[in-house]
Design a protein around this motif. Sequence first.
Motif, PDB file in Angstrom:
ATOM      1  N   ARG A 192      53.278  32.920  35.629  1.00 36.13           N
ATOM      2  CA  ARG A 192      53.331  33.022  34.409  1.00 36.13           C
ATOM      3  C   ARG A 192      51.986  34.214  34.404  1.00 36.13           C
ATOM      4  O   ARG A 192      52.364  35.345  33.809  1.00 36.13           O
ATOM      5  N   ALA A 193      50.838  33.824  34.789  1.00 37.70           N
ATOM      6  CA  ALA A 193      49.800  35.160  35.041  1.00 37.70           C
ATOM      7  C   ALA A 193      50.802  35.930  36.104  1.00 37.70           C
ATOM      8  O   ALA A 193      50.619  37.323  35.573  1.00 37.70           O
ATOM      9  N   ALA A 194      50.932  35.826  37.084  1.00 36.05           N
ATOM     10  CA  ALA A 194      51.738  37.364  38.283  1.00 36.05           C
ATOM     11  C   ALA A 194      52.347  37.950  37.373  1.00 36.05           C
ATOM     12  O   ALA A 194      52.749  39.102  37.565  1.00 36.05           O
ATOM     13  N   GLU A 214      52.011  42.441  46.111  1.00 35.66           N
ATOM     14  CA  GLU A 214      51.668  42.864  44.857  1.00 35.66           C
ATOM     15  C   GLU A 214      50.146  44.272  45.006  1.00 35.66           C
ATOM     16  O   GLU A 214      49.592  43.809  44.266  1.00 35.66           O
ATOM     17  N   ALA A 215      50.141  44.480  45.439  1.00 40.60           N
ATOM     18  CA  ALA A 215      49.387  45.619  46.356  1.00 40.60           C
ATOM     19  C   ALA A 215      49.022  46.407  45.134  1.00 40.60           C
ATOM     20  O   ALA A 215      47.825  47.033  45.065  1.00 40.60           O
ATOM     21  N   GLU A 216      50.200  47.422  44.965  1.00 44.82           N
ATOM     22  CA  GLU A 216      49.766  48.634  44.590  1.00 44.82           C
ATOM     23  C   GLU A 216      49.237  47.701  42.916  1.00 44.82           C
ATOM     24  O   GLU A 216      48.425  48.504  41.770  1.00 44.82           O
ATOM     25  N   LEU A 217      49.681  46.631  42.212  1.00 44.95           N
ATOM     26  CA  LEU A 217      49.483  46.015  40.701  1.00 44.95           C
ATOM     27  C   LEU A 217      48.067  45.729  40.576  1.00 44.95           C
ATOM     28  O   LEU A 217      46.847  46.872  40.320  1.00 44.95           O
ATOM     29  N   TRP A 218      47.582  45.802  42.611  1.00 40.11           N
ATOM     30  CA  TRP A 218      45.667  45.111  42.603  1.00 40.11           C
ATOM     31  C   TRP A 218      45.189  46.095  42.334  1.00 40.11           C
ATOM     32  O   TRP A 218      44.304  46.660  42.012  1.00 40.11           O
ATOM     33  N   ALA A 232      42.523  39.994  41.078  1.00 41.22           N
ATOM     34  CA  ALA A 232      42.998  40.614  39.865  1.00 41.22           C
ATOM     35  C   ALA A 232      43.906  39.369  38.944  1.00 41.22           C
ATOM     36  O   ALA A 232      44.524  38.626  39.633  1.00 41.22           O
ATOM     37  N   ALA A 233      43.056  39.041  38.047  1.00 34.94           N
ATOM     38  CA  ALA A 233      43.599  37.797  37.524  1.00 34.94           C
ATOM     39  C   ALA A 233      43.481  38.454  35.773  1.00 34.94           C
ATOM     40  O   ALA A 233      43.343  39.412  35.456  1.00 34.94           O
ATOM     41  N   PRO A 234      44.331  37.105  35.069  1.00 35.33           N
ATOM     42  CA  PRO A 234      44.035  37.478  33.089  1.00 35.33           C
ATOM     43  C   PRO A 234      42.987  37.841  32.634  1.00 35.33           C
ATOM     44  O   PRO A 234      41.773  37.069  33.258  1.00 35.33           O
ATOM     45  N   ALA A 235      43.328  39.224  32.013  1.00 37.71           N
ATOM     46  CA  ALA A 235      41.249  39.204  30.939  1.00 37.71           C
ATOM     47  C   ALA A 235      41.088  38.619  30.022  1.00 37.71           C
ATOM     48  O   ALA A 235      39.780  38.138  29.662  1.00 37.71           O
ATOM     49  N   GLU A 236      41.635  37.553  29.730  1.00 32.98           N
ATOM     50  CA  GLU A 236      41.572  36.740  28.317  1.00 32.98           C
ATOM     51  C   GLU A 236      41.396  35.317  29.102  1.00 32.98           C
ATOM     52  O   GLU A 236      42.198  34.818  29.944  1.00 32.98           O
ATOM     53  N   PRO A 237      40.094  34.852  29.162  1.00 39.28           N
ATOM     54  CA  PRO A 237      39.896  33.489  29.322  1.00 39.28           C
ATOM     55  C   PRO A 237      40.865  31.710  29.446  1.00 39.28           C
ATOM     56  O   PRO A 237      41.537  32.111  30.154  1.00 39.28           O
TER      57      PRO A 237
END
Length: 115
Positions: A72-74, A6-10, A58-63
């Motif tokens: 699910r996060a991906a 997922e390099a483009e998403l990152w 790159a990870a979910p913004a909401e804690p």
Amino acid sequence: MPPLAEAELWRAVMAAAAGRCQCRGTCGTSHDKDGGRCPAVHGTYQTKHGRGWVRLLAAPAEPAALLLPTHRAAALPKQQLAAWCEHCHQATRRAADQARQASAPAGEPDSLFDL
């Protein structure tokens, strides 16, 4: 260097963050000296939090979403992701886990056998 998958998403998340960790204190640090935002910039050398090269993820913004299972996060869209340095990510995830545990109803203890 982007991750292998997922390099483009990152890259999209890093571009939106201008290559800087987007934590605004959810890690427990106020980041006051840096305008309220973590100063960690991808690819720079840090002298705090373990010294070494900053590698943002790159990870979910909401804690609370940091506790989602990996699959699910991906699947989250880039608008729900943020750039995190390792220190802020781990500290925010720990805080979210502690908050979840504190709000969970007290259940019966797990046991192998009913007594």
